[in-house]
Design a protein around this motif. Structure first.
Motif, mmCIF file in Angstrom:
data_model
loop_
_atom_site.group_PDB
_atom_site.id
_atom_site.type_symbol
_atom_site.label_atom_id
_atom_site.label_comp_id
_atom_site.label_asym_id
_atom_site.label_seq_id
_atom_site.Cartn_x
_atom_site.Cartn_y
_atom_site.Cartn_z
ATOM 1 N N LEU A 38 106.752 23.975 80.402
ATOM 2 C CA LEU A 38 105.548 23.161 80.287
ATOM 3 C C LEU A 38 105.883 21.679 80.380
ATOM 4 O O LEU A 38 106.849 21.216 79.773
ATOM 5 N N ASP A 39 105.037 20.945 81.119
ATOM 6 C CA ASP A 39 105.173 19.499 81.134
ATOM 7 C C ASP A 39 104.357 18.916 79.971
ATOM 8 O O ASP A 39 103.779 19.662 79.178
ATOM 9 N N ARG A 40 104.305 17.608 79.873
ATOM 10 C CA ARG A 40 103.580 16.946 78.763
ATOM 11 C C ARG A 40 102.105 17.298 78.750
ATOM 12 O O ARG A 40 101.454 17.205 77.716
ATOM 13 N N ASP A 41 101.549 17.665 79.903
ATOM 14 C CA ASP A 41 100.128 18.007 79.984
ATOM 15 C C ASP A 41 99.869 19.486 79.734
ATOM 16 O O ASP A 41 98.732 19.947 79.856
ATOM 17 N N GLY A 42 100.920 20.238 79.402
ATOM 18 C CA GLY A 42 100.752 21.655 79.109
ATOM 19 C C GLY A 42 100.646 22.538 80.337
ATOM 20 O O GLY A 42 100.142 23.650 80.259
ATOM 21 N N LYS A 43 101.155 22.059 81.467
ATOM 22 C CA LYS A 43 101.127 22.838 82.712
ATOM 23 C C LYS A 43 102.532 23.310 83.038
ATOM 24 O O LYS A 43 103.499 22.548 82.940
ATOM 25 N N VAL A 44 102.656 24.569 83.464
ATOM 26 C CA VAL A 44 103.944 25.109 83.877
ATOM 27 C C VAL A 44 104.338 24.456 85.189
ATOM 28 O O VAL A 44 103.551 24.423 86.143
ATOM 29 N N ILE A 45 105.572 23.923 85.225
ATOM 30 C CA ILE A 45 106.065 23.293 86.449
ATOM 31 C C ILE A 45 107.289 24.065 86.950
ATOM 32 O O ILE A 45 108.011 24.668 86.174
ATOM 33 N N GLY A 46 107.467 24.046 88.246
ATOM 34 C CA GLY A 46 108.585 24.746 88.873
ATOM 35 C C GLY A 46 108.150 26.102 89.381
ATOM 36 O O GLY A 46 107.540 26.882 88.664
ATOM 37 N N ALA A 47 108.493 26.377 90.625
ATOM 38 C CA ALA A 47 108.102 27.638 91.246
ATOM 39 C C ALA A 47 109.181 28.701 91.136
ATOM 40 O O ALA A 47 108.898 29.886 91.268
ATOM 41 N N THR A 48 110.425 28.278 90.889
ATOM 42 C CA THR A 48 111.529 29.232 90.862
ATOM 43 C C THR A 48 112.075 29.369 89.441
ATOM 44 O O THR A 48 111.887 28.486 88.595
ATOM 45 N N LEU A 49 112.785 30.454 89.202
ATOM 46 C CA LEU A 49 113.401 30.668 87.899
ATOM 47 C C LEU A 49 114.357 29.536 87.532
ATOM 48 O O LEU A 49 114.269 29.007 86.416
ATOM 49 N N PRO A 50 115.272 29.107 88.411
ATOM 50 C CA PRO A 50 116.157 27.999 88.027
ATOM 51 C C PRO A 50 115.395 26.719 87.674
ATOM 52 O O PRO A 50 115.758 26.030 86.710
ATOM 53 N N GLU A 51 114.360 26.383 88.423
ATOM 54 C CA GLU A 51 113.570 25.189 88.105
ATOM 55 C C GLU A 51 112.931 25.322 86.723
ATOM 56 O O GLU A 51 112.975 24.389 85.912
ATOM 57 N N GLN A 52 112.337 26.471 86.467
ATOM 58 C CA GLN A 52 111.693 26.675 85.177
ATOM 59 C C GLN A 52 112.712 26.739 84.043
ATOM 60 O O GLN A 52 112.465 26.235 82.951
ATOM 61 N N PHE A 53 113.863 27.352 84.288
ATOM 62 C CA PHE A 53 114.914 27.427 83.270
ATOM 63 C C PHE A 53 115.356 26.020 82.861
ATOM 64 O O PHE A 53 115.512 25.726 81.674
ATOM 65 N N ALA A 54 115.555 25.155 83.845
ATOM 66 C CA ALA A 54 115.993 23.780 83.553
ATOM 67 C C ALA A 54 114.968 23.059 82.685
ATOM 68 O O ALA A 54 115.334 22.374 81.718
ATOM 69 N N THR A 55 113.696 23.212 82.990
ATOM 70 C CA THR A 55 112.659 22.548 82.201
ATOM 71 C C THR A 55 112.545 23.167 80.814
ATOM 72 O O THR A 55 112.431 22.447 79.819
ATOM 73 N N ALA A 56 112.593 24.487 80.732
ATOM 74 C CA ALA A 56 112.504 25.148 79.429
ATOM 75 C C ALA A 56 113.682 24.757 78.538
ATOM 76 O O ALA A 56 113.505 24.476 77.342
ATOM 77 N N LEU A 57 114.892 24.712 79.101
ATOM 78 C CA LEU A 57 116.066 24.306 78.326
ATOM 79 C C LEU A 57 115.949 22.843 77.913
ATOM 80 O O LEU A 57 116.261 22.483 76.769
ATOM 81 N N THR A 58 115.489 21.996 78.804
ATOM 82 C CA THR A 58 115.274 20.586 78.462
ATOM 83 C C THR A 58 114.289 20.474 77.306
ATOM 84 O O THR A 58 114.501 19.700 76.365
ATOM 85 N N ASN A 59 113.214 21.238 77.350
ATOM 86 C CA ASN A 59 112.221 21.216 76.270
ATOM 87 C C ASN A 59 112.832 21.682 74.951
ATOM 88 O O ASN A 59 112.592 21.083 73.895
ATOM 89 N N LEU A 60 113.636 22.749 74.995
ATOM 90 C CA LEU A 60 114.289 23.255 73.789
ATOM 91 C C LEU A 60 115.221 22.189 73.207
ATOM 92 O O LEU A 60 115.212 21.937 71.997
ATOM 93 N N LEU A 61 115.999 21.551 74.068
ATOM 94 C CA LEU A 61 116.939 20.524 73.607
ATOM 95 C C LEU A 61 116.210 19.277 73.110
ATOM 96 O O LEU A 61 116.686 18.605 72.184
#
Length: 133
Positions: A38-61
């Motif tokens: 999710l970005d700051r606006d609550g929208k899922v970003i990234g079309a691929t698993l690696p893109e989404q994984f990077a954002t999800a991990l960034t959010n967790l960290l």
């Protein structure tokens, strides 16, 4: 001295991207809610698993750092993937993303297959537990 100690017995297969066991002797436990891409606006970003994984991990960290921790404080992370075969296929790339964002200190980890996640567009979600000194 770090409150996190990683244990990888010789009797088990060599771990790749995780630790077999982690002991924690710190004084503050941080429980991290599941994070998707999710970005700051609550929208899922990234079309691929690696893109989404990077954002999800960034959010967790980001949540961990806001609680006063760092990636080295992670004792446990659970990954929920809507397609485990796709996760395995991208494992080397996901490992590089982990190392770039979180370093080479791996927590105890599990990957769990999920039919779907809260946000229908989400392909992956990460939650975790950290122990701070």
């Amino acid at each position: 001295m770090s409150p996190i100690h990683r244990i990888n017995p010789d009797e088990l297969s060599p771990p790749r991207g995780f630790s077999h066991a982690v002991t924690a002797t710190g004084s503050r436990l941080v429980l991290l809610a599941g994070q998707t891409a999710l970005d700051r606006d609550g929208k899922v970003i990234g079309a691929t698993l690696p893109e989404q994984f990077a954002t999800a991990l960034t959010n967790l960290l980001t949540a961990l750092r806001a609680a006063g921790g760092s990636p080295a404080d992670l004792a446990r992370v659970t990954v929920y993937a809507t397609d485990v075969a796709d996760y395995r296929a991208h494992a080397p790339e996901l490992g590089r993303i982990w190392q770039r964002l979180a370093g080479r200190d791996y927590p105890a980890m599990a990957v769990v297959g999920a039919v779907r996640l809260w946000d229908e567009q989400a392909l992956v979600e990460l939650d975790g537990m950290a122990v701070l000194p």
